[in-house]
Design an enzyme around this catalytic site. Structure first.
Site, PDB file in Angstrom:
ATOM      1  N   CYS A 116       0.815  -1.226   0.000  1.00  0.00           N
ATOM      2  CA  CYS A 116       0.000   0.000   0.000  1.00  0.00           C
ATOM      3  C   CYS A 116       0.847   1.273   0.000  1.00  0.00           C
ATOM      4  O   CYS A 116       0.336   2.351  -0.296  1.00  0.00           O
ATOM      5  CB  CYS A 116      -0.942  -0.004   1.193  1.00  0.00           C
ATOM      6  SG  CYS A 116      -1.855  -1.534   1.349  1.00  0.00           S
ATOM      7  N   HIS A 256      -3.526   6.634   3.286  1.00  0.00           N
ATOM      8  CA  HIS A 256      -3.896   5.374   2.633  1.00  0.00           C
ATOM      9  C   HIS A 256      -5.281   4.969   3.152  1.00  0.00           C
ATOM     10  O   HIS A 256      -5.544   4.996   4.349  1.00  0.00           O
ATOM     11  CB  HIS A 256      -2.862   4.297   2.950  1.00  0.00           C
ATOM     12  CG  HIS A 256      -3.325   2.940   2.569  1.00  0.00           C
ATOM     13  ND1 HIS A 256      -3.831   2.662   1.323  1.00  0.00           N
ATOM     14  CD2 HIS A 256      -3.403   1.775   3.273  1.00  0.00           C
ATOM     15  CE1 HIS A 256      -4.180   1.392   1.273  1.00  0.00           C
ATOM     16  NE2 HIS A 256      -3.938   0.840   2.441  1.00  0.00           N
ATOM     17  N   ASN A 286     -10.203  -0.863   0.315  1.00  0.00           N
ATOM     18  CA  ASN A 286      -8.749  -0.725   0.340  1.00  0.00           C
ATOM     19  C   ASN A 286      -8.207  -1.162  -1.020  1.00  0.00           C
ATOM     20  O   ASN A 286      -8.281  -2.334  -1.365  1.00  0.00           O
ATOM     21  CB  ASN A 286      -8.202  -1.607   1.468  1.00  0.00           C
ATOM     22  CG  ASN A 286      -6.699  -1.521   1.614  1.00  0.00           C
ATOM     23  OD1 ASN A 286      -5.996  -1.041   0.725  1.00  0.00           O
ATOM     24  ND2 ASN A 286      -6.190  -2.010   2.738  1.00  0.00           N
TER      25      ASN A 286
HETATM   26  O1  UT7 Z   1      -3.778  -1.799   3.697  1.00  0.00           O
HETATM   27  C1  UT7 Z   1      -2.750  -2.112   4.532  1.00  0.00           C
HETATM   28  C2  UT7 Z   1      -3.001  -2.438   5.851  1.00  0.00           C
HETATM   29  N1  UT7 Z   1      -4.282  -2.917   6.246  1.00  0.00           N
HETATM   30  C3  UT7 Z   1      -4.861  -2.321   7.267  1.00  0.00           C
HETATM   31  O2  UT7 Z   1      -4.429  -1.299   7.709  1.00  0.00           O
HETATM   32  C4  UT7 Z   1      -6.037  -3.022   7.929  1.00  0.00           C
HETATM   33  C5  UT7 Z   1      -5.874  -3.011   9.426  1.00  0.00           C
HETATM   34  N2  UT7 Z   1      -6.888  -3.714  10.165  1.00  0.00           N
HETATM   35  C6  UT7 Z   1      -8.189  -3.350  10.182  1.00  0.00           C
HETATM   36  O3  UT7 Z   1      -8.599  -2.437   9.512  1.00  0.00           O
HETATM   37  C7  UT7 Z   1      -9.096  -4.075  11.137  1.00  0.00           C
HETATM   38  O4  UT7 Z   1      -8.337  -4.828  12.049  1.00  0.00           O
HETATM   39  C8  UT7 Z   1     -10.130  -5.019  10.424  1.00  0.00           C
HETATM   40  C9  UT7 Z   1     -11.161  -4.173   9.705  1.00  0.00           C
HETATM   41  C10 UT7 Z   1      -9.408  -5.918   9.456  1.00  0.00           C
HETATM   42  C11 UT7 Z   1     -10.854  -5.862  11.471  1.00  0.00           C
HETATM   43  O5  UT7 Z   1     -11.495  -5.033  12.433  1.00  0.00           O
HETATM   44  P1  UT7 Z   1     -11.293  -5.332  13.978  1.00  0.00           P
HETATM   45  O6  UT7 Z   1     -12.128  -4.371  14.703  1.00  0.00           O
HETATM   46  O7  UT7 Z   1      -9.828  -5.347  14.245  1.00  0.00           O
HETATM   47  O8  UT7 Z   1     -11.952  -6.755  14.111  1.00  0.00           O
HETATM   48  P2  UT7 Z   1     -11.294  -8.117  14.635  1.00  0.00           P
HETATM   49  O9  UT7 Z   1     -10.428  -8.698  13.595  1.00  0.00           O
HETATM   50  O10 UT7 Z   1     -10.739  -7.897  16.000  1.00  0.00           O
HETATM   51  O11 UT7 Z   1     -12.599  -9.003  14.767  1.00  0.00           O
HETATM   52  C12 UT7 Z   1     -13.639  -8.678  15.692  1.00  0.00           C
HETATM   53  C13 UT7 Z   1     -14.756  -9.678  15.527  1.00  0.00           C
HETATM   54  C14 UT7 Z   1     -14.290 -11.125  15.523  1.00  0.00           C
HETATM   55  O12 UT7 Z   1     -15.272 -11.899  16.163  1.00  0.00           O
HETATM   56  P3  UT7 Z   1     -15.083 -12.360  17.705  1.00  0.00           P
HETATM   57  O13 UT7 Z   1     -13.791 -13.150  17.717  1.00  0.00           O
HETATM   58  O14 UT7 Z   1     -14.988 -11.083  18.484  1.00  0.00           O
HETATM   59  O15 UT7 Z   1     -16.315 -13.155  17.961  1.00  0.00           O
HETATM   60  C15 UT7 Z   1     -14.274 -11.495  14.065  1.00  0.00           C
HETATM   61  O16 UT7 Z   1     -14.460 -12.862  13.837  1.00  0.00           O
HETATM   62  O17 UT7 Z   1     -15.406  -9.467  14.252  1.00  0.00           O
HETATM   63  C16 UT7 Z   1     -15.444 -10.708  13.531  1.00  0.00           C
HETATM   64  N3  UT7 Z   1     -15.347 -10.403  12.103  1.00  0.00           N
HETATM   65  C17 UT7 Z   1     -16.439 -10.137  11.341  1.00  0.00           C
HETATM   66  N4  UT7 Z   1     -17.740 -10.094  11.624  1.00  0.00           N
HETATM   67  C18 UT7 Z   1     -18.572  -9.799  10.620  1.00  0.00           C
HETATM   68  C19 UT7 Z   1     -14.239 -10.300  11.344  1.00  0.00           C
HETATM   69  N5  UT7 Z   1     -14.577  -9.982  10.083  1.00  0.00           N
HETATM   70  C20 UT7 Z   1     -15.931  -9.890  10.067  1.00  0.00           C
HETATM   71  C21 UT7 Z   1     -16.862  -9.588   9.046  1.00  0.00           C
HETATM   72  N6  UT7 Z   1     -18.164  -9.544   9.369  1.00  0.00           N
HETATM   73  N7  UT7 Z   1     -16.481  -9.317   7.791  1.00  0.00           N
END
Ligand code: UT7
Length: 329
Positions: A116, A256, A286
């Site tokens: 990115c 980004h 993204n």
């Molecule tokens: O481009 C280069 C770099 N990329 C980035 O900068 C991305 C950085 N990361 C992020 O933007 C975020 O971490 C994400 C958007 C990828 C994820 O958001 P988060 O708030 O960090 O969620 P998480 O991964 O901690 O997941 C929270 C919960 C989990 O469920 P439990 O374990 O709490 O029951 C996941 O399984 O959300 C669940 N989950 C979803 N639920 C519904 C993960 N993806 C989804 C989804 N829909 N698509």
């Protein structure tokens, strides 16, 4: 400002594929909801490149538009740099594909892989090549077809990414406008947190690598999130310090576009006012290396880049890589 700018952007162009995939469409593919995607990321829809079209096709389209905007012919280009992690093939490079498609017969062409941050790496390189007099006109493109490397069974990643291309033509500065400073940094120790493990020399394609879904992008989202904020704050602060520009003098911040929560956190820590932040990830998701040039193009078309404006560009990506660039328009 420490030095007069050596290079400036002469033209901007972008291309977004026609097909749009909304969060509601994704609800039918994986176990997710529009509400979760909006709340956790800010994304509402993303563009998907149609079958049969390639990365270099969309990059060439963005290039045509940037050249037209700059009032230059393709044969006047000395160099084409394509930032991408979703190339047409390992080789020939996507940049060589673009060169053939636009007829830039006098140019050198190559790709850079900095995820990115790739577009800002390319811009920093173009700035150096032009400031030293090595080249006069460099085309820098960020172009990605992430939909082809996305695991459409993994809800944690497939809701995030989109396709698109953006391009700028960089040439010598007029002495006032231009790139005031550029910064690039990497930390290869953290590469495993965001990668595409299959298909390279470490794990060449086998039935096993395909069964293990190793040819798709993998990300430890929560970990990546923390590093994204930390490194982009570093990148923004570094470039402001180096150029002697105060955060309150920045007219526009283009981060980004990965997650609106990351963008807000960076702006808050660098102390850039909310009305100076540009966000378009709701419409694109993204798009990795394409995200900043797509945003630049939209800002320009919407009149958000006026003459004299100082625009701060900041990126972070797999590698890890991070970068920033301060431009006076
Ligand atoms: O481009 C280069 C770099 N990329 C980035 O900068 C991305 C950085 N990361 C992020 O933007 C975020 O971490 C994400 C958007 C990828 C994820 O958001 P988060 O708030 O960090 O969620 P998480 O991964 O901690 O997941 C929270 C919960 C989990 O469920 P439990 O374990 O709490 O029951 C996941 O399984 O959300 C669940 N989950 C979803 N639920 C519904 C993960 N993806 C989804 C989804 N829909 N698509």
């Amino acid at each position: 400002m420490k030095h007069a700018p050596g290079s400036m952007i002469l033209g901007i162009g972008a291309f977004a594929p026609e097909k749009v995939l909304t969060n509601h469409d994704l609800e039918k593919i994986v176990d997710t909801t529009d509400a979760w995607i909006r709340e956790r990321t800010g994304i509402e829809r993303r563009h998907i490149l149609e079958k049969g079209k390639t990365n270099s096709d969309q990059a060439a389209e963005a290039a045509h538009r940037a050249l037209k905007d700059a009032g230059l012919k393709a044969r006047e280009l000395d160099c084409i740099i394509v930032a991408t992690i979703t190339p047409d093939s390992f080789f020939p490079s996507t940049a060589c594909g673009v060169q053939a498609k636009i007829g830039a017969t006098h140019a050198a062409a190559f790709d850079i892989a900095a995820a990115c941050s790739g577009f800002l790496y390319g811009l920093a390189l173009a700035n150096s090549l032009i400031s030293t007099g090595f080249y006069k006109h460099v085309l820098v493109i960020g172009s990605e077809v992430l939909s082809r490397f996305t695991d459409w069974e993994d809800r944690a990643t497939c809701v995030l990414f989109g396709d698109g291309a953006g391009a700028v033509v960089v040439g010598p500065s007029d002495g006032k406008k231009g790139i005031l400073g550029a910064y690039m940094k990497s930390d290869g120790r953290l590469g495993h947190l965001l990668s595409l493990p299959g298909g390279g020399a470490t794990h060449p394609a086998t039935h096993e690598t395909i069964d293990k879904r190793m040819h798709f992008l993998k990300m430890e989202g929560r970990e990546v999130f923390k590093h994204a904020v930390r490194t982009m704050v570093d990148a923004a602060e570094h470039i402001l310090k180096e150029t002697g520009v105060h955060a309150s003098d920045v007219d526009l911040l283009i981060n980004h576009q990965a997650n609106v929560r990351i963008i807000d956190a960076v702006a808050e820590r660098v102390e850039i006012a909310h009305d100076k932040i540009f966000v378009n990830l709701q419409d694109f998701g993204n798009t990795s290396a394409a995200s900043i040039p797509l945003a630049l193009d939209q800002c320009r078309r919407e009149g958000r880049l006026s003459e004299g404006d100082k625009c701060l560009l900041v990126a972070f990506g797999g590698g890890f890589t991070w970068a920033s660039c301060l431009i006076q328009f």
